[in-house]
Design a protein around this motif. Structure first.
Motif, mmCIF file in Angstrom:
data_model
loop_
_atom_site.group_PDB
_atom_site.id
_atom_site.type_symbol
_atom_site.label_atom_id
_atom_site.label_comp_id
_atom_site.label_asym_id
_atom_site.label_seq_id
_atom_site.Cartn_x
_atom_site.Cartn_y
_atom_site.Cartn_z
ATOM 1 N N GLN A 170 -2.386 -8.319 0.402
ATOM 2 C CA GLN A 170 -1.290 -7.409 0.731
ATOM 3 C C GLN A 170 -1.797 -6.235 1.570
ATOM 4 O O GLN A 170 -2.802 -5.607 1.228
ATOM 5 N N THR A 172 -1.988 -2.552 3.315
ATOM 6 C CA THR A 172 -1.863 -1.204 2.780
ATOM 7 C C THR A 172 -1.960 -0.196 3.925
ATOM 8 O O THR A 172 -2.419 -0.525 5.019
ATOM 9 N N ALA A 186 4.268 3.409 -2.811
ATOM 10 C CA ALA A 186 4.407 2.571 -1.623
ATOM 11 C C ALA A 186 5.112 3.366 -0.536
ATOM 12 O O ALA A 186 5.852 4.318 -0.831
ATOM 13 N N GLY A 246 -5.517 -5.104 2.028
ATOM 14 C CA GLY A 246 -5.660 -4.628 0.657
ATOM 15 C C GLY A 246 -7.069 -4.755 0.121
ATOM 16 O O GLY A 246 -7.463 -4.014 -0.791
ATOM 17 N N ARG A 260 -1.990 3.125 0.112
ATOM 18 C CA ARG A 260 -0.656 2.890 -0.439
ATOM 19 C C ARG A 260 -0.091 1.592 0.121
ATOM 20 O O ARG A 260 -0.193 1.311 1.317
ATOM 21 N N ALA A 261 0.544 0.811 -0.752
ATOM 22 C CA ALA A 261 1.123 -0.465 -0.342
ATOM 23 C C ALA A 261 2.328 -0.236 0.561
ATOM 24 O O ALA A 261 2.950 0.830 0.537
ATOM 25 N N ALA A 265 6.721 -5.443 1.126
ATOM 26 C CA ALA A 265 5.337 -5.901 1.186
ATOM 27 C C ALA A 265 5.080 -6.718 2.442
ATOM 28 O O ALA A 265 5.926 -7.478 2.907
ATOM 29 N N ARG A 267 1.920 -9.165 4.055
ATOM 30 C CA ARG A 267 0.701 -9.846 3.602
ATOM 31 C C ARG A 267 0.077 -10.676 4.720
ATOM 32 O O ARG A 267 0.737 -11.039 5.676
#
Length: 301
Positions: A170, A172, A186, A246, A260-261, A265, A267
């Motif tokens: 993921q 970030t 997030a 991530g 922070r995500a 999301a 990916r």
């Protein structure tokens, strides 16, 4: 041209001086020794022995073969030992090519597990970003490539390569710890349109620009670097922010940087790539197993 069994029997006949002596030493019957020597003579195309009464002597061809037989058997024995070491994983070499964030996370854990159980297997690590790392596998410069793909970019993978999915990483955003949005769990990419950005490798930068374009803005990229420590230092000094994988969060070294995500999301897929034929090489298969195990543990965290 030569059957190794015949060479071994020939060597023993020469050493014992007779078929009967070789038969006793090898645990064969004398007719079996005779048949093997006839087969060897047919293979070389000339007689190897001449009988003189009860004695037996070598022909010129037999003398020549006798000079090489011991070396042939020694070479075969060495080869057998090496093959045994490779197939039993007492030895072996695997050249692994990885991108930086995988080289700092997945690879050390996998190699530590490997070293504990199979210290004779040597792994040589190279660093390369995709797609160059896939090219290295195709050119025979490495055996396994760790690489990543982004779903929106539709990247091509050579048909000769087998993809072994490891994990979804993921993305970030790295922010200065005092950034107004650093207190959130997030952040939305669309809320960062006015920021100064630090971009990474070509594939990551292409995906970053694609995601920004999907939201209708062009980011202000002021720095471009593949060095993750440089990215962290620039962020820590408040000189820009960065969209990063991530995996980087496990080795943040600056307390003044917050990861922070993204919401929603975003990916990337991290996979290992290998030529199909290499899947049957024991040392390569073992390294792939260790990478799978480490990746599975991370997914479960």
């Amino acid at each position: 041209m030569f059957d190794s069994r015949h060479i071994r029997t020939f060597h023993e006949v020469v050493r014992a001086g007779s078929y009967s002596g070789a038969a006793r030493a090898l645990g064969y019957t004398q007719p079996a020794i005779t048949q093997q020597m006839k087969a060897l003579e047919r293979s070389v195309g000339t007689p190897l022995f001449i009988r003189s009464g009860r004695r037996m002597r070598l022909t010129e061809a037999g003398e020549a073969l006798s000079r090489h037989a011991g070396a042939i058997l020694d070479t075969m024995a060495t080869a057998e030992r090496q093959m045994s070491s490779l197939t039993s994983l007492r030895a072996g070499r695997v050249r692994l090519c990885a991108f930086p964030s995988a080289g700092a996370t997945l690879v050390p854990e996998a190699l530590a597990r490997l070293a504990a159980d199979h210290p004779g297997v040597r792994v040589e690590l190279q660093e390369s970003e995709p797609p160059d790392s896939l090219g290295r596998v195709m050119r025979g410069e490495c055996d396994i490539a760790l690489a990543f793909t982004y779903p929106g970019l539709h990247e091509q993978v050579p048909e000769e390569l087998v993809e072994i999915p490891l994990l979804e990483d993921q993305l970030t955003v790295l922010l200065p710890a005092r950034h107004p949005m650093a207190w959130r769990r997030a952040v939305r990419l669309g809320e960062l349109t006015g920021e100064r950005w630090i971009a990474g490798c070509l594939r990551c930068r292409t995906n970053f620009l694609h995601e920004c374009a999907e939201l209708g803005f062009a980011p202000d990229i002021v720095f471009t670097t593949d060095d993750i420590l440089v990215v962290q230092s620039l962020v820590a000094k408040g000189l820009g922010i960065a969209m990063m994988p991530g995996l980087v969060l496990s080795f943040l070294v600056h307390e003044k940087v917050a990861g922070r995500a993204l919401d929603p999301a975003s990916r990337r897929q991290v996979s290992a790539y290998v030529l199909r034929e290499h899947l049957d090489i024991p040392a390569t298969a073992l390294v792939l197993d260790e990478l799978r195990a480490v990746a599975a543990n991370r997914v479960g965290c």
